[in-house]
Design a protein around this motif. Sequence first.
Motif, mmCIF file in Angstrom:
data_model
loop_
_atom_site.group_PDB
_atom_site.id
_atom_site.type_symbol
_atom_site.label_atom_id
_atom_site.label_comp_id
_atom_site.label_asym_id
_atom_site.label_seq_id
_atom_site.Cartn_x
_atom_site.Cartn_y
_atom_site.Cartn_z
ATOM 1 N N LYS A 144 -2.273 -2.263 -4.146
ATOM 2 C CA LYS A 144 -2.262 -1.773 -5.522
ATOM 3 C C LYS A 144 -3.582 -1.085 -5.826
ATOM 4 O O LYS A 144 -4.639 -1.568 -5.447
ATOM 5 C CB LYS A 144 -2.088 -2.920 -6.519
ATOM 6 C CG LYS A 144 -0.707 -3.473 -6.591
ATOM 7 C CD LYS A 144 -0.480 -4.320 -7.819
ATOM 8 C CE LYS A 144 -1.473 -5.435 -7.950
ATOM 9 N NZ LYS A 144 -1.189 -6.334 -9.056
ATOM 10 N N TRP A 159 -0.686 1.886 -9.432
ATOM 11 C CA TRP A 159 0.276 2.473 -8.523
ATOM 12 C C TRP A 159 0.105 1.860 -7.141
ATOM 13 O O TRP A 159 -0.902 1.250 -6.827
ATOM 14 C CB TRP A 159 0.191 3.997 -8.489
ATOM 15 C CG TRP A 159 -1.076 4.592 -7.990
ATOM 16 C CD1 TRP A 159 -1.332 5.034 -6.734
ATOM 17 C CD2 TRP A 159 -2.274 4.826 -8.733
ATOM 18 N NE1 TRP A 159 -2.602 5.533 -6.649
ATOM 19 C CE2 TRP A 159 -3.204 5.424 -7.866
ATOM 20 C CE3 TRP A 159 -2.650 4.596 -10.039
ATOM 21 C CZ2 TRP A 159 -4.480 5.769 -8.264
ATOM 22 C CZ3 TRP A 159 -3.926 4.955 -10.441
ATOM 23 C CH2 TRP A 159 -4.813 5.533 -9.560
ATOM 24 N N GLU A 160 1.125 2.025 -6.320
ATOM 25 C CA GLU A 160 1.170 1.425 -4.990
ATOM 26 C C GLU A 160 0.816 2.461 -3.926
ATOM 27 O O GLU A 160 1.260 3.600 -3.983
ATOM 28 C CB GLU A 160 2.572 0.890 -4.702
ATOM 29 C CG GLU A 160 3.008 -0.232 -5.616
ATOM 30 C CD GLU A 160 2.357 -1.555 -5.291
ATOM 31 O OE1 GLU A 160 2.084 -1.815 -4.106
ATOM 32 O OE2 GLU A 160 2.115 -2.320 -6.235
ATOM 33 N N ILE A 161 0.021 2.041 -2.949
ATOM 34 C CA ILE A 161 -0.322 2.862 -1.792
ATOM 35 C C ILE A 161 -0.284 1.968 -0.564
ATOM 36 O O ILE A 161 -0.029 0.760 -0.668
ATOM 37 C CB ILE A 161 -1.720 3.505 -1.928
ATOM 38 C CG1 ILE A 161 -2.814 2.435 -1.987
ATOM 39 C CG2 ILE A 161 -1.798 4.422 -3.117
ATOM 40 C CD1 ILE A 161 -4.213 2.972 -1.824
ATOM 41 N N ASN A 162 -0.561 2.528 0.596
ATOM 42 C CA ASN A 162 -0.751 1.746 1.819
ATOM 43 C C ASN A 162 -2.226 1.777 2.165
ATOM 44 O O ASN A 162 -2.860 2.833 2.136
ATOM 45 C CB ASN A 162 0.072 2.321 2.962
ATOM 46 C CG ASN A 162 1.543 2.073 2.772
ATOM 47 O OD1 ASN A 162 1.942 1.032 2.261
ATOM 48 N ND2 ASN A 162 2.361 3.013 3.170
ATOM 49 N N SER A 163 -2.776 0.615 2.489
ATOM 50 C CA SER A 163 -4.198 0.516 2.765
ATOM 51 C C SER A 163 -4.476 -0.745 3.565
ATOM 52 O O SER A 163 -3.613 -1.616 3.711
ATOM 53 C CB SER A 163 -4.985 0.488 1.456
ATOM 54 O OG SER A 163 -6.365 0.326 1.712
#
Length: 68
Positions: free
Chosen positions: A13, A22-26
């Motif tokens: 997040k 918002w959502e991401i990839n990390s």
Amino acid sequence: MKEGIHPNYGPAKVICACGKVWEINSTRKEQRVGICAECHPFFTGKQKLVDVAGRVDKFNRRYGKKAQ
């Protein structure tokens, strides 16, 4: 690639200071940012234009050659 040396990569997040999430990839689970595209003045159209006219003349008056 070697096994076991890479960090886990997955959903995360991002939370802005204005409250947008918002959502991401990390590799991190949560990231906090100070400003995003929803609240940045350039993207919202609330940007103030700075008048820089006369700065060169001011510099030349202080440090540059005398105008002839």
